[in-house]
Write an enzyme that holds these catalytic residues in place. Structure first.
Site, PDB file in Angstrom:
ATOM      1  N   SER A 109       0.831  -1.203   0.000  1.00  0.00           N
ATOM      2  CA  SER A 109       0.000   0.000   0.000  1.00  0.00           C
ATOM      3  C   SER A 109       0.867   1.255   0.000  1.00  0.00           C
ATOM      4  O   SER A 109       2.041   1.232   0.385  1.00  0.00           O
ATOM      5  CB  SER A 109      -0.917  -0.003   1.228  1.00  0.00           C
ATOM      6  OG  SER A 109      -1.608  -1.228   1.324  1.00  0.00           O
TER       7      SER A 109
HETATM    8  C1  SAM Z   1      -3.369  -4.223  -0.071  1.00  0.00           C
HETATM    9  S1  SAM Z   1      -2.750  -5.836   0.095  1.00  0.00           S
HETATM   10  C2  SAM Z   1      -2.013  -5.804   1.698  1.00  0.00           C
HETATM   11  C3  SAM Z   1      -0.816  -4.922   1.850  1.00  0.00           C
HETATM   12  C4  SAM Z   1       0.113  -5.397   2.948  1.00  0.00           C
HETATM   13  N1  SAM Z   1      -0.408  -5.206   4.281  1.00  0.00           N
HETATM   14  C5  SAM Z   1       1.509  -4.836   2.827  1.00  0.00           C
HETATM   15  O1  SAM Z   1       2.028  -4.282   3.786  1.00  0.00           O
HETATM   16  O2  SAM Z   1       2.107  -5.014   1.771  1.00  0.00           O
HETATM   17  C6  SAM Z   1      -4.203  -6.789   0.436  1.00  0.00           C
HETATM   18  C7  SAM Z   1      -3.938  -8.256   0.662  1.00  0.00           C
HETATM   19  O3  SAM Z   1      -5.107  -8.844   1.229  1.00  0.00           O
HETATM   20  C8  SAM Z   1      -5.166 -10.176   0.767  1.00  0.00           C
HETATM   21  N2  SAM Z   1      -6.519 -10.725   0.992  1.00  0.00           N
HETATM   22  C9  SAM Z   1      -7.611 -10.702   0.190  1.00  0.00           C
HETATM   23  N3  SAM Z   1      -8.627 -11.370   0.756  1.00  0.00           N
HETATM   24  C10 SAM Z   1      -8.170 -11.824   1.950  1.00  0.00           C
HETATM   25  C11 SAM Z   1      -8.738 -12.593   2.995  1.00  0.00           C
HETATM   26  N4  SAM Z   1      -9.977 -13.041   2.923  1.00  0.00           N
HETATM   27  N5  SAM Z   1      -7.964 -12.883   4.057  1.00  0.00           N
HETATM   28  C12 SAM Z   1      -6.682 -12.442   4.150  1.00  0.00           C
HETATM   29  N6  SAM Z   1      -6.090 -11.731   3.189  1.00  0.00           N
HETATM   30  C13 SAM Z   1      -6.826 -11.413   2.109  1.00  0.00           C
HETATM   31  C14 SAM Z   1      -4.757 -10.076  -0.682  1.00  0.00           C
HETATM   32  O4  SAM Z   1      -4.365 -11.340  -1.195  1.00  0.00           O
HETATM   33  C15 SAM Z   1      -3.642  -9.046  -0.603  1.00  0.00           C
HETATM   34  O5  SAM Z   1      -2.388  -9.673  -0.476  1.00  0.00           O
END
Ligand code: SAM
Length: 379
Positions: free
Chosen positions: A93
């Site tokens: 992000s």
């Molecule tokens: C915006 S990214 C996260 C950024 C991260 N915190 C970083 O520091 O790089 C969102 C993430 O949420 C994950 N995601 C989507 N659905 C999810 C779920 N049900 N449970 C956990 N993670 C999920 C995606 O695969 C993705 O990797």
């Protein structure tokens, strides 16, 4: 070429100057090497579009972008091999958003924290640097993303608990948490998060209502197992996998030819004027949680279609540039355009309130949105 340390120091200065980075997080942002959490190939939104960047082809640009205040896409289409790149599904992000959400979280040493959406692992590394590995758990749904993040964390010297699973179920094993932070957006806050956060604990999460717009909500959990709090800022996060919604085919709403049995009327409110504004759409979306829209271009204008998730009602509005009134068609037990226009009128009549005047109350049975006060529920 600047070194990673120089670029990181510059990022800390930028985020401090913009007042996004609070003093308590400076040591962690200054210490955690963001580039160590990024893949050799990523897509960065530098000038309003996601452009590819490869470390082997342009190492200088790669490192500069790693410390630029931009979101970086690291996976498309859930990692599908066909290369369409339609929907970004994992990312690091934007640093401003990362540190502002950490400020919203209001965490301190001694807190046990659950992060949902590990992604690259960068945010988990910041939390671990500040709170210690034994206090941080992070859940990622994608197995490939999970194992890459776990390796990157280890290689950088951080060992929080990294779990592969559906974050909407929380992670009961390490509960109760003092703080829960989601870095993936949701339509509705899962009840598991309420039960796994202690009374007085805080939940920070992006919320993306079905109709559109999005914002970060900061909820405080009460003694009765409910949680309530205001939105803090706008956001545009990727959606939790389990809460993606494609909508039903138009034929399920309108089996024959348009305009079917619809009733005709006229409106002076241009739907484009609502849809153009992230905040105006968000304000309507909070009041209409089960309504979504599609748009079709035709000639010089655009038709807005509104649908309800119960598949009972639909509406169309033709937006034609330069016109002062727009044709409306509505069918079914609900008058969806009338509901949207009324929600928009309430927002303008209330002085176009910003995100922080809106809030959410979440109970095990569902969530309600409100304006200014939890008693002033949006209908
Ligand atoms: C915006 S990214 C996260 C950024 C991260 N915190 C970083 O520091 O790089 C969102 C993430 O949420 C994950 N995601 C989507 N659905 C999810 C779920 N049900 N449970 C956990 N993670 C999920 C995606 O695969 C993705 O990797």
């Amino acid at each position: 070429m600047s070194t990673a340390e120089e670029l990181r120091a510059a990022l800390v200065a930028t985020l401090t100057e913009s007042r996004s980075l609070t003093a308590d997080w400076v040591p962690s942002v200054a210490a955690v090497p963001r580039h160590a959490f990024l893949p050799e190939r990523f897509w960065a939104d530098e000038d309003g579009g996601d452009t590819e960047c490869r470390r082997d082809k342009d190492p200088e640009r790669w490192l500069r972008l790693a410390y630029a205040d931009v979101p970086i896409v690291t996976q498309w289409d859930d990692g599908a091999e066909d290369g369409e790149h339609t929907v970004p599904t994992s990312s690091a992000s934007m640093p401003t958003m990362v540190v502002e959400m950490l400020a919203d979280l209001d965490t301190e040493p001694g807190h046990r924290v659950l992060e949902i959406g590990t992604g690259t692992g960068y945010n988990a590394a910041l939390l671990t640097h500040r709170l210690g590995a034994e206090m941080v758990s992070t859940v990622e749904v994608d197995p490939g993303v999970t194992s890459v993040a776990r390796s990157a964390l280890r290689a950088a010297g951080f060992a929080p608990e990294v779990v592969c699973g559906d974050g909407s179920l929380g992670w009961p094993v390490a509960a109760p948490y003092d703080r829960l932070i989601s870095t993936v957006s949701l339509r509705t806050i899962p009840s598991a998060w309420l039960t796994q956060t202690r009374p007085g604990g805080v939940i920070v999460s992006p919320v993306s209502p079905l109709l559109g717009g999005g914002a970060i909500v900061r909820l405080t959990v009460g003694d009765d197992g409910t949680a309530s709090g205001r939105f803090t800022r706008s956001s545009a996060f990727m959606l939790l996998r389990q809460q993606r919604y494609d909508g039903a085919p138009v034929d399920d709403y309108l089996p024959g030819e348009w305009p079917g049995d619809s009733e005709q009327s006229w409106t002076k409110v241009d739907p484009e004027a609502i849809g153009d504004g992230w905040l105006s759409l968000f304000a309507c979306a909070l009041a209409l949680p089960d309504v979504y829209y599609r748009r079709n271009d035709y000639g010089e204008g655009r038709t807005w279609w509104l649908f309800d998730t119960a598949v009972t009602s639909w509406a169309t509005v033709d937006s034609v540039p330069g016109e002062s009134r727009f044709e409306v068609r509505q069918s079914g037990p609900r008058r969806l355009w009338d509901e949207m226009e009324a929600a928009h009128n309430r927002w303008t009549a209330a002085g176009r309130p910003g995100y922080d005047r809106y809030g959410l109350t979440v109970t095990p049975g569902g969530q309600t949105a409100w304006l200014d006060d939890p008693g002033n529920v949006l209908l």
